[in-house]
Scaffold this active site. Structure first.
Site, short mmCIF file in Angstrom:
data_model
loop_
_atom_site.label_atom_id
_atom_site.label_comp_id
_atom_site.label_asym_id
_atom_site.label_seq_id
_atom_site.Cartn_x
_atom_site.Cartn_y
_atom_site.Cartn_z
N SER A 11 0.84 -1.20 0.00
CA SER A 11 0.00 0.00 0.00
C SER A 11 0.88 1.25 0.00
O SER A 11 1.61 1.50 0.97
CB SER A 11 -0.88 0.01 1.25
OG SER A 11 -1.45 1.29 1.41
N HIS A 36 -1.14 -1.18 -4.33
CA HIS A 36 -2.42 -0.85 -3.72
C HIS A 36 -2.47 0.66 -3.47
O HIS A 36 -1.62 1.22 -2.78
CB HIS A 36 -2.56 -1.62 -2.41
CG HIS A 36 -3.89 -1.48 -1.74
ND1 HIS A 36 -5.02 -2.17 -2.16
CD2 HIS A 36 -4.29 -0.72 -0.69
CE1 HIS A 36 -6.04 -1.85 -1.38
NE2 HIS A 36 -5.63 -0.97 -0.48
N ASP A 38 -4.56 3.66 -2.01
CA ASP A 38 -5.66 4.00 -1.10
C ASP A 38 -6.15 5.41 -1.38
O ASP A 38 -5.41 6.38 -1.20
CB ASP A 38 -5.17 3.89 0.35
CG ASP A 38 -5.11 2.45 0.81
OD1 ASP A 38 -6.08 1.70 0.59
OD2 ASP A 38 -4.06 2.06 1.38
N MET A 40 -8.76 8.30 -0.37
CA MET A 40 -9.61 8.73 0.75
C MET A 40 -10.07 10.16 0.52
O MET A 40 -9.27 11.01 0.11
CB MET A 40 -8.82 8.65 2.06
CG MET A 40 -8.20 7.29 2.33
SD MET A 40 -7.44 7.26 3.95
CE MET A 40 -6.57 5.68 3.87
N HIS A 69 -8.22 1.32 -4.20
CA HIS A 69 -9.20 1.08 -3.13
C HIS A 69 -9.83 2.42 -2.78
O HIS A 69 -9.19 3.28 -2.16
CB HIS A 69 -8.45 0.46 -1.94
CG HIS A 69 -9.28 0.32 -0.71
ND1 HIS A 69 -8.72 0.12 0.54
CD2 HIS A 69 -10.64 0.33 -0.51
CE1 HIS A 69 -9.67 0.01 1.44
NE2 HIS A 69 -10.84 0.15 0.84
N MET A 71 -11.97 4.68 -0.75
CA MET A 71 -12.66 4.91 0.51
C MET A 71 -13.31 6.28 0.41
O MET A 71 -12.84 7.27 0.99
CB MET A 71 -11.66 4.82 1.68
CG MET A 71 -11.19 3.39 1.93
SD MET A 71 -9.68 3.31 2.89
CE MET A 71 -8.47 3.44 1.58
N MET A 140 -12.02 -5.78 4.90
CA MET A 140 -11.15 -4.91 5.69
C MET A 140 -10.86 -5.57 7.04
O MET A 140 -11.77 -6.03 7.73
CB MET A 140 -11.82 -3.55 5.93
CG MET A 140 -11.94 -2.65 4.71
SD MET A 140 -10.38 -2.28 3.89
CE MET A 140 -9.47 -1.45 5.19
N ASP A 175 -6.92 -6.33 4.00
CA ASP A 175 -6.25 -5.02 4.02
C ASP A 175 -6.32 -4.47 5.44
O ASP A 175 -7.40 -4.19 5.96
CB ASP A 175 -6.99 -4.09 3.05
CG ASP A 175 -6.36 -2.72 2.95
OD1 ASP A 175 -5.33 -2.46 3.58
OD2 ASP A 175 -6.93 -1.88 2.21
C1 DX5 Z 1 -6.45 1.52 5.52
C2 DX5 Z 1 -5.87 1.23 4.16
C3 DX5 Z 1 -4.77 0.23 4.13
C4 DX5 Z 1 -3.58 0.57 4.91
C5 DX5 Z 1 -2.86 -0.69 5.29
O1 DX5 Z 1 -7.53 2.37 5.37
O2 DX5 Z 1 -6.88 0.76 3.30
O3 DX5 Z 1 -4.40 -0.10 2.81
O4 DX5 Z 1 -2.73 1.42 4.25
O5 DX5 Z 1 -1.78 -0.32 6.08
P1 DX5 Z 1 -1.13 -1.27 7.17
O6 DX5 Z 1 -0.58 -2.46 6.42
O7 DX5 Z 1 -0.10 -0.41 7.78
O8 DX5 Z 1 -2.21 -1.68 8.11
ZN ZN Z 2 -6.58 -0.18 1.21
#
Ligand code: DX5
Ligand code: ZN
Length: 222
Positions: A11, A36, A38, A40, A69, A71, A140, A175
């Site tokens: 990620s 990956h 993320d 947000m 991903h 969010m 998740m 994740d």
């Molecule tokens: C959380 C993210 C994850 C996160 C995982 O909202 O979707 O992808 O970055 O990070 P670690 O591996 O540090 O839990």
């Molecule tokens: Zn993620």
């Protein structure tokens, strides 16, 4: 038993956002299968990261599979923009949409693979209704929003359900809080796509950590 591919998806949330191109090239050399990404929006989760223009730049910087991903509160409007920006997989949250069917269809027409993510408090019932049209279900294992949280082992029933109630073509991704130890737990429950932020980025030897995550999945699948 079908041997599903073990796919390790670092990620980039845990990476240096000022050098995403370099991070992505280094991760490829270190053995990453997917990147990956993320996304947000500061509304669905209390954190903000990046938008389609960054994915578009990443697309030019790497040929790694871009696993986005989302969010975000309005995937119906924004998810197609990530597909157009060059995402290979677009995963949106089931909590953020009433009827996913039209969005799944639109994304597929754009040539993107499609996943649905579920937060820890959400069951799989609604997601499974669409499973035949999905490429991935993301369970998740932390509350979405931040890296560095602890793995929720009590999500493993949901991982097992995702694995057993979907077709062979569906990847089951986990994740949050994944490291070589928790990956054994997740893979034994049926996960084959492992997202890891902190465990990889804080490791003294990223390549070795990616290899040990992969080995954990491969051993579970035997
Ligand atoms: C959380 C993210 C994850 C996160 C995982 O909202 O979707 O992808 O970055 O990070 P670690 O591996 O540090 O839990
Ligand atoms: Zn993620």
């Amino acid at each position: 038993m079908i041997q599903r591919p073990a796919l390790i998806a670092p990620s980039i949330l845990s990476g240096d956002f000022a050098r995403l191109a370099d991070e992505s090239r280094e991760l490829k050399k270190q053995g990453a299968d997917w990147l990956h990404v993320d996304v947000m929006d500061g509304h669905f989760v209390p954190n903000m990261t990046l938008g389609p223009c960054v994915v578009s730049s990443l697309r030019k910087a790497t040929d790694l599979f871009l696993d986005c991903h989302l969010m975000i509160s309005d995937p119906g409007f924004y998810a197609p923009k990530f597909a157009e920006a060059g995402a290979d997989m677009v995963t949106f949250h089931i909590e953020a949409i009433d009827d996913p069917a039209p969005l799944i269809k639109e994304l597929k027409e754009k040539g993107t693979k499609v996943g649905i993510a579920v937060k820890p408090g959400t069951d799989l019932k609604k997601t499974l209704e669409y499973a035949s049209d999905l490429d991935l279900i993301l369970v998740m294992t932390v509350e979405p929003g931040f890296g560095g949280q602890s793995f929720m082992a009590d999500m493993m029933d949901k991982v097992r359900e995702a694995r057993t109630k979907t077709g062979d073509h569906v990847h089951v991704q986990v994740d949050g809080g994944l490291n070589p130890e928790t990956t054994v737990t997740a893979a034994n429950a049926g996960a084959n796509v492992i997202v890891a932020g902190s465990a990889i980025f804080k490791a003294p030897d990223r390549a070795a950590t990616i290899a040990s995550l992969r080995q954990a999945v491969e051993l579970a699948a035997l």
